[in-house]
Design a protein around this motif. Structure first.
Motif, short mmCIF file in Angstrom:
data_model
loop_
_atom_site.label_atom_id
_atom_site.label_comp_id
_atom_site.label_asym_id
_atom_site.label_seq_id
_atom_site.Cartn_x
_atom_site.Cartn_y
_atom_site.Cartn_z
N UNK A 1 0.70 -1.32 -0.18
CA UNK A 1 0.05 0.03 0.01
C UNK A 1 0.80 1.34 -0.12
N UNK A 2 0.40 2.31 -0.92
CA UNK A 2 1.30 3.42 -0.86
C UNK A 2 1.24 4.18 0.56
N UNK A 3 2.32 4.93 1.12
CA UNK A 3 2.28 5.51 2.06
C UNK A 3 2.36 4.83 3.38
N UNK A 4 2.33 3.59 3.36
CA UNK A 4 2.34 2.65 4.69
C UNK A 4 4.00 2.26 4.81
N UNK A 5 4.40 2.70 6.04
CA UNK A 5 5.77 2.39 6.52
C UNK A 5 5.66 0.69 7.00
N UNK A 6 6.60 -0.03 6.71
CA UNK A 6 6.73 -1.34 7.34
C UNK A 6 7.79 -1.61 8.23
N UNK A 7 7.23 -2.41 9.34
CA UNK A 7 8.31 -2.93 10.20
C UNK A 7 9.08 -4.08 9.72
#
Length: 328
Positions: free
Chosen positions: A24-30
């Motif tokens: 998803x655009x704009x989502x930061x992943x851990x």
């Protein structure tokens, strides 16, 4: 139900692309920390002492982007050298492939799948979500390098998204006419970017086949792969066209695979999150290989009830991991 003998192994959850259908655009992943990843030794121990004894003989290395993983050629060589290994392959976005193609081939890899969702650099750039014009060119160099080294079959994976790249179907199909390349058209799935899927939807494989049929004709190919693709051929073409139709045509009864994540979770179905088991924690806690084998056997026994056609038994349509984190 087919014998389940094919394990997809995610080596890393990181990727150097951010494809629209995957993240998803704009989502930061851990992303996983190094100590959370299975080590190469742990992967090999699970393969040799757990998966092979319960019947797995074919292995595909995925990601994220597997070529970001240090020592991937050495891991390929170790798996390929096991006498029970009948097949080892890799799926990559191709960006880092050109300088590694020869080493991978020398290590024993013979089959490779490369994602190529567009032949147009601007469309490609839009789909991968980052980078400049040179990204397409570097992927194309990776494809040519793999072809030159001798990978056969060389497969190109195309996720078809309405209004984005579906106008290129004929151009992509034409790649199979003069070379022994195998193009695989994949129906867009609601994993990874549900909002984008809801906005765009998907196109059935039969509609794509009809477009190709209208242009050149289309025959059923005598070449059959180990996966779920229905394989066809343009008359006289050297390569083939495959269609993976997980949305329009349920193929759960033909499913022959499970998925092992980079942090050791074994997943029986891509589209259903029920039934997963944590092999890494058990392995590091000293659980015996006999016990680990039994856990996998029990999961194999209930896999038919977990497959996507039975998704109501364990999945709500909201996925906790993206496609890149699962390994596709």
């Amino acid at each position: 139900m087919n014998q389940v003998d094919y394990l997809r192994i995610s080596l890393i959850d990181r990727c150097n692309f951010r494809c629209q259908y995957c993240m998803p655009e704009g989502v930061e992943f851990d992303y996983l920390l190094k100590e959370q990843l299975l080590t190469n030794q742990e992967f090999l121990r699970l393969i040799e002492e757990v998966f092979i004894p319960v019947g797995f003989t074919r292995f595909r290395l995925t990601g994220g982007e597997p070529l970001l993983r240090p020592g991937v050629a050495e891991l390929v060589g170790a798996i390929a050298s096991l006498p029970q290994t009948q097949d080892i392959s890799i799926t990559t976005n191709g960006f880092l492939l050109a300088p590694q193609a020869q080493n991978l081939y020398d290590a024993g890899l013979r089959r490779i799948n490369i994602s190529l969702d567009s032949l147009d650099s601007d469309t490609f750039n839009q789909m991968i979500g980052n980078g400049g014009r040179s990204r397409w060119e570097q992927v194309w160099e990776g494809i040519q390098a793999a072809y030159g080294v001798g990978f056969d079959p060389l497969k190109l994976n195309v996720v078809v998204i309405p209004g984005v790249n579906d106008h290129e179907i004929l151009d992509l199909a034409a790649l199979t006419i003069d070379k022994r390349w195998h193009v695989r058209f994949i129906e867009f799935m609601p994993i990874g970017n549900g909002d984008f899927f809801g906005d765009r939807g998907w196109i059935s494989s039969e509609e794509l086949r009809q477009r190709i049929r209208d242009r050149w004709g289309l025959t059923t190919s005598q070449v059959c792969g180990a996966g779920p693709a229905d394989v066809f051929q343009i008359p006289g073409a050297k390569g083939t066209l495959g269609f993976i139709s997980q949305m329009s045509e349920c193929f759960c009864d033909r499913c022959n695979r499970m998925r092992l994540s980079a942090d050791g979770w074994l997943r029986p179905c891509l589209l259903n999150e029920a039934g997963q088991i944590d092999l890494k924690t058990a392995l590091r806690a000293g659980t015996s290989t006999d016990q680990l084998q039994e856990q996998v056997r029990q999961l194999l026994a209930i896999k038919p009830d977990i497959n996507f056609k039975e998704r109501d038994s364990g999945t709500t349509g909201v996925y906790s991991r993206t496609m890149s984190q699962i390994g596709g």
